[in-house]
Design an enzyme around this catalytic site. Structure first.
Site, PDB file in Angstrom:
ATOM      1  N   ASP A 722       0.825  -1.208   0.000  1.00 51.14           N
ATOM      2  CA  ASP A 722       0.000   0.000   0.000  1.00 51.14           C
ATOM      3  C   ASP A 722       0.856   1.254   0.000  1.00 51.14           C
ATOM      4  OD1 ASP A 722      -2.060  -1.778   0.212  1.00 51.14           O
ATOM      5  OD2 ASP A 722      -2.398  -1.467   2.354  1.00 51.14           O
ATOM      6  N   LYS A 797      -6.640  12.707  10.555  1.00 54.20           N
ATOM      7  CA  LYS A 797      -6.372  11.768   9.459  1.00 54.20           C
ATOM      8  C   LYS A 797      -7.249  12.016   8.237  1.00 54.20           C
ATOM      9  CE  LYS A 797      -5.990   6.881   8.241  1.00 54.20           C
ATOM     10  NZ  LYS A 797      -6.039   5.475   8.713  1.00 54.20           N
ATOM     11  N   ASP A 954      -4.282   2.607  -4.938  1.00 57.19           N
ATOM     12  CA  ASP A 954      -2.932   2.773  -4.384  1.00 57.19           C
ATOM     13  C   ASP A 954      -2.517   1.555  -3.579  1.00 57.19           C
ATOM     14  OD1 ASP A 954      -4.650   3.066  -2.285  1.00 57.19           O
ATOM     15  OD2 ASP A 954      -3.648   4.804  -1.402  1.00 57.19           O
TER      16      ASP A 954
END
Length: 1021
Positions: A722, A797, A954
């Site tokens: 990742d 985040k 991703d």
């Protein structure tokens, strides 16, 4: 006798099934006297540029059948690679159309185009010698020509052997190593799945009706299926009556010419299933907007009409061919034998390009939105008239039966921000008894776009590829006309890199992990509530207070509203899980299956199947594994342990690779217990952030460690690599930003850098400083003091993640407000709002400091988009892989159409672009087009290196044993991508397209060395 040497041009009709040609046609021609020697020289040449016939071309592709050929109307040999006839020096020009080899002998001859001035079939000869004897008067020339012809035949024979070997290799590639016979069997099953799903459902209902009516049997059916069965017959009969009126011309309705194009029973099944599907998956469960339902049903009917018409046309063509075959008894026995062989080949291979054939031979025009809406509305209206429901028999015998409509049509009014404005739209709402059964509907639903049993058709055009019969489009344009036209205009060569990447993703073979599926089934049967599975029961509504106190009653009403909202969300999640499990159960006994992929308008790839795929939730990823297993090896065993730690998460994924391996090895007892007794044991796997994926790895790792040779143990688990906040990685590479590159792991470090923790630390520093200030001069000082103890990576985040999407201050404020509300740290709503405003401002400031280059590039992209959109033009660009992108944001107009059910408002694009949306959406869309390009480049390189590959934007997946190879490839492709002048090319394209507009100069770039990415272990990890 003349001794003048005359060149001879020769057409050889090779018999594919014998070693000898059947005849030679010779005519004099006026080209080079050394023609034969030139042919031999070119045939034997090994230089690719000089080859007349490469090893990938059929040696007899240019040899057309004579005008008296028995095969003229049935067969044509085709080139495996299209070649230009102008390069052929044999004196023949434009003898026919060259088609791909995988369609060889798959359909009738398309008319040969023969230039009669250049090529004449005047006479045939029994042998080369006879032909030469008649054509030449010079004995020496006779011998020379015969020798050269024999040499030519020898070369052709060698070339044909090469072609045979090439075709065998190609067939093995096509069948993904499963063997030709097995491939054909699976392909026929796939065709049935795609073409007969609705027909089989209708057949099943008719058989159940027969059991009930004729044999007096009451089938013991699941609740929802019994509802379908009760609605099927009256709806079918009503549609049949309507079709009768339409076919007799007695109906003047606009939908009349469309309604009778499909059998009534299939229309009934499609209408029921599609409407129930919308009621299950729509945003407001239990209701569906009329306009959406009408269009979905109309579109499904049109698709099935096209397939139905094609199949009917195919049957007629076959009957005509059979009749022609009976009339052809005058041909010789040898020719008849050969024709039978060719016919058999055609039968075996006629499904090779079935999807393309459907689209190529179906010359009917698209229905258009108006027609679909009118057909769909009429079918919904007929369902409303015929579908009823009766509660369970718990009433007194004297009471009349409570039979009521299963669906209701009503109008809903939605108020806009201004009280004076509101809008109304029609909805279909199901009865409460139907609503309760929706969750159990999934396993009985017809799901047309299922995973494929054979590899998808390779992409060759906008609508050529993917599924065999079902309509498939290489891009999801969602009605954006300019985007669709841009892709259609692009040449096949320009789009080939995208096609190749999608073919690579589609060729990955998957299967169901039965052990994990059985655990999920047990949890689900027990009511859910474990491993993030939703509770299968609704939350109880609060009891009404026995008081007249209006404040208490208002509070109770708010609680009721909140619980009902929660129950709707639970219902939505239950429906979603049921659909996923329905697909998993259908596919669990298959040896393997495939997901055809297409792209969104930015070039990001997605599986076309919507429910169970590897882009989905943990439950999807937990039950999906590679169909091919590979030995772990020493490297694979190491990566499997790292992968388990990553899935467990909870901070473990932030350790160094060695730290993650140590974590896994320290928990081997828990891993064994989880694998052996997932529900009866200590349930350690349930503590993981991705529990079902963690369980799958526990099982695989346990098997490997317990085996006598762990390195030779077979693993099917996809191991993920990742990106670290991948959008910011792309911005850092674009801007050569050293500080940003270090924050997102573009440079090597002892352990992975955590960008979220870095931003949180900077936010905390700012807030501590602000907390020291005087509240009288700086009001936010009070908020800073209240928030100092609340700042952590979780608080910031989401804002950091969405910063690459151009998150606004308002968006950041709402995100942080939700996090603070979850914690319950600030009770007062006004204080909570003020704290969220302050925290959002500080977080965006910290982001700007740490990713200054990203901000400057984002600003530059937005300014360019604003300049273009101000000219009423959408922003356009071409991705590094050649995909043309047109941002679809235009003002939406309304188009009213009158249907039998109600007046529908259809939305359609106008010519006016949305300037603000074009500006704000361009930076994230551009970055997404780059991450899509990186993933596709990596996918193709992995396939060429022999790796299995799957990608989720991703996150790149492969077998554990191949992770080291994947890591090398993805880093090399990232560097390769950003070594090209991406921003310079973008600016150049803008200046070329809009020469009168003035664009701002490119932002300054830093000194980051892209080659550092190659040595960064945590770039993807």
């Amino acid at each position: 006798m003349s001794s003048t040497k005359t060149p001879i041009s020769l057409t050889i009709k090779l018999n594919q099934f014998t070693d000898k040609p059947t005849g030679l046609d010779i005519n004099r021609y006026h080209n080079s006297p050394i023609m034969w020697r030139n042919i031999i020289k070119q045939l034997s040449s090994r230089t690719p540029q000089k080859l007349l016939f490469s090893s990938k071309n059929r040696t007899y592709s240019f040899l057309g059948f004579g005008q008296d050929s028995v095969f003229k109307d049935n067969t044509k040999f085709r080139s495996l690679i299209p070649i230009s006839c102008s390069n052929i020096v044999m004196g023949f020009q434009n003898l026919g159309e060259y088609l791909p080899g995988d369609e060889f002998l798959s359909r009738p001859l398309l008319k040969n185009q023969v230039n009669s001035n250049d090529f004449c079939c005047r006479k045939s000869y029994a042998s080369v010698a006879e032909a030469v004897a008649v054509s030449s008067t010079d004995a020496e020339e006779d011998v020379s020509v015969v020798d050269e012809v024999q040499e030519l035949l020898t070369e052709l024979k060698k070339e044909e052997k090469k072609q045979f070997a090439f075709r065998r290799r190609k067939q093995r590639m096509l069948t993904s190593g499963m063997g030709h016979r097995k491939y054909q069997t699976l392909k026929r099953r796939q065709v049935k799945v795609e073409t007969e799903a609705w027909e089989q459902a209708a057949k099943e209902y008719k058989e159940l009706l027969f059991d009930m009516c004729e044999q007096k049997l009451a089938p013991n059916l699941p609740y929802v299926k019994s509802l379908f069965l009760g609605w099927f017959e009256p709806l079918r009969d009503k549609i049949a009556e309507e079709q009768e009126l339409c076919s007799q011309g007695k109906s003047k309705a606009a939908y009349a010419k469309y309604l009778y194009q499909l059998p009534a029973d299939m229309m009934a099944v499609i209408t029921m299933h599609k409407l129930m599907g919308l009621l299950m998956t729509g945003g407001d469960h239990g209701t569906a907007r009329v306009v959406q339902a009408a269009l979905v049903i109309g579109d499904a009917i049109e698709q099935e009409v096209r397939i139905h018409n094609f199949l009917e046309k195919t049957k007629k063509q076959k009957a005509e061919k059979d009749k022609q075959k009976e009339d052809g008894e005058h041909v010789t026995q040898e020719q008849e034998k050969l024709r039978k062989k060719v016919t058999n080949l055609m039968k075996k291979q006629k499904l090779r390009a079935v999807g393309q054939i459907v689209r190529r031979q179906d010359d009917s025009k698209p229905w258009g939105q108006d027609a679909k809406a009118k057909v769909g509305s009429r079918l919904i209206e007929l369902l409303l008239q015929t579908a009823y429901i009766q509660p369970p028999a718990n009433q007194l015998a004297v009471d009349p039966p409570d039979i009521r409509p299963a669906f209701l049509h009503s109008v809903r009014t939605v108020a806009k921000e201004t009280k004076s404005a509101s809008r109304r739209y029609g909805i279909i709402q199901c009865d409460e008894l139907v609503f309760k059964g929706l969750e159990r509907t999934a396993r009985h639903m017809v799901i047309p776009y299922m995973p494929m049993l054979v590899p998808p058709v390779k992409w060759t055009g906008y609508d050529k590829g993917g599924h065999l019969y079902l309509p498939s489009y290489v891009m999801r344009t969602h009605g954006a006309r300019q985007q669709r036209e841009a892709v259609k205009r692009a040449s096949r060569n320009q789009l080939q890199p995208v096609f190749e990447a999608l073919d690579t993703l589609g060729s990955t073979k998957w299967r169901i992990n039965k052990r994990v599926l059985s655990v999920i089934d047990r949890i689900w049967a027990g009511g859910g509530r474990l491993a993030d599975l939703v509770d299968r029961d609704d939350a109880p509504l609060p009891e009404e207070p026995d008081t007249e106190d209006e404040a208490l009653r208002t509070k109770w009403r708010w609680k009721v509203k909140s619980v009902k909202k929660e129950n709707r969300e639970r219902h939505s999640q239950r429906c979603d899980i049921e659909l996923k499990l329905a697909v998993a159960r259908k596919m669990k006994d298959e040896e393997g299956f495939f997901y055809p992929h297409n792209v969104d308008f930015r070039g990001r790839a997605y599986p076309m199947h919507p429910h169970l795929n590897h882009l989905g939730s943990d439950i999807c990823r937990g039950v999906l594994v590679f169909a091919e297993g590979r030995p772990l090896g020493e490297s694979g065993l190491r990566w499997l342990k790292i992968h388990l730690a990553n899935l467990f998460a909870g901070g473990v994924e932030k350790l160094s690779l060695e730290g993650r391996i140590a974590f896994t090895e320290n928990h081997m007892d828990d891993i064994f217990d989880s694998a052996d007794k997932p529900l009866e044991g200590r349930r350690w796997w349930l503590n993981a952030e991705d529990p079902f994926q963690c369980l799958a790895v526990c099982i695989n790792l346990s098997e490997a460690v317990r085996s006598s040779s762990p390195e030779t143990s077979i693993s099917h688990i996809p191991v993920h690599q990742d990106g670290s906040c991948n959008g910011l990685q792309h911005y850092a590479a674009l801007g050569r930003d050293e500080l940003g590159a270090a924050a997102v792991n573009l440079v090597a470090g002892e352990k992975p850098a955590d960008v979220y923790s870095g931003i949180a630390a900077r936010v905390l520093d700012i807030m501590k400083r602000d907390a020291q200030r005087d509240p009288a001069e700086f009001p936010d000082a009070v908020r800073a003091r209240a928030l100092v103890n609340q700042v952590d990576r979780k608080l910031v985040k989401q804002t950091v993640m969405t910063s690459v999407y151009g998150v606004t201050y308002i968006g950041a404020r709402d995100q942080i407000k939700r996090r603070l509300k979850e914690r319950g740290a600030i009770a007062d709503d006004s204080e909570l709002f003020g704290a969220a405003c302050y925290a959002a401002k500080v977080t965006l400031t910290a982001l700007g400091e740490m990713f200054e280059a990203a901000r400057s590039i984002m600003t530059w992209l937005g300014e360019c988009a604003k300049i273009i959109a101000s000219e009423n033009e959408p922003v356009r660009w071409t991705t590094p892989l050649g995909l043309p992108v047109v941002q679809p944001y235009r003002k939406i107009g309304r188009h009213l159409i009158k249907t039998s059910l109600q007046i529908l408002t259809l939305q359609q694009e106008t010519e006016k672009v949305m300037v603000k949306r074009q500006r704000t959406a361009f930076p994230p869309n551009f970055i997404h087009s780059l991450d899509g390009s990186h993933m596709m480049m990596t996918a193709v390189a992995c396939r060429r290196a022999g790796l299995n590959f799957a990608g989720v934007h991703d996150s790149y997946w492969t077998h554990a044993c191949d992770v080291d190879k994947l890591n090398r490839i993805l880093r090399e492709k990232f560097v390769e991508l950003y070594e090209t002048p991406i921003l310079e090319k973008l600016l150049e394209s803008f200046q070329t397209s809009y020469p009168t507009l003035l664009f701002p100069p490119l932002p300054e770039r830093g000194d980051f060395d892209l080659r550092d990415v190659l040595e960064s272990p945590y770039f993807f990890n």
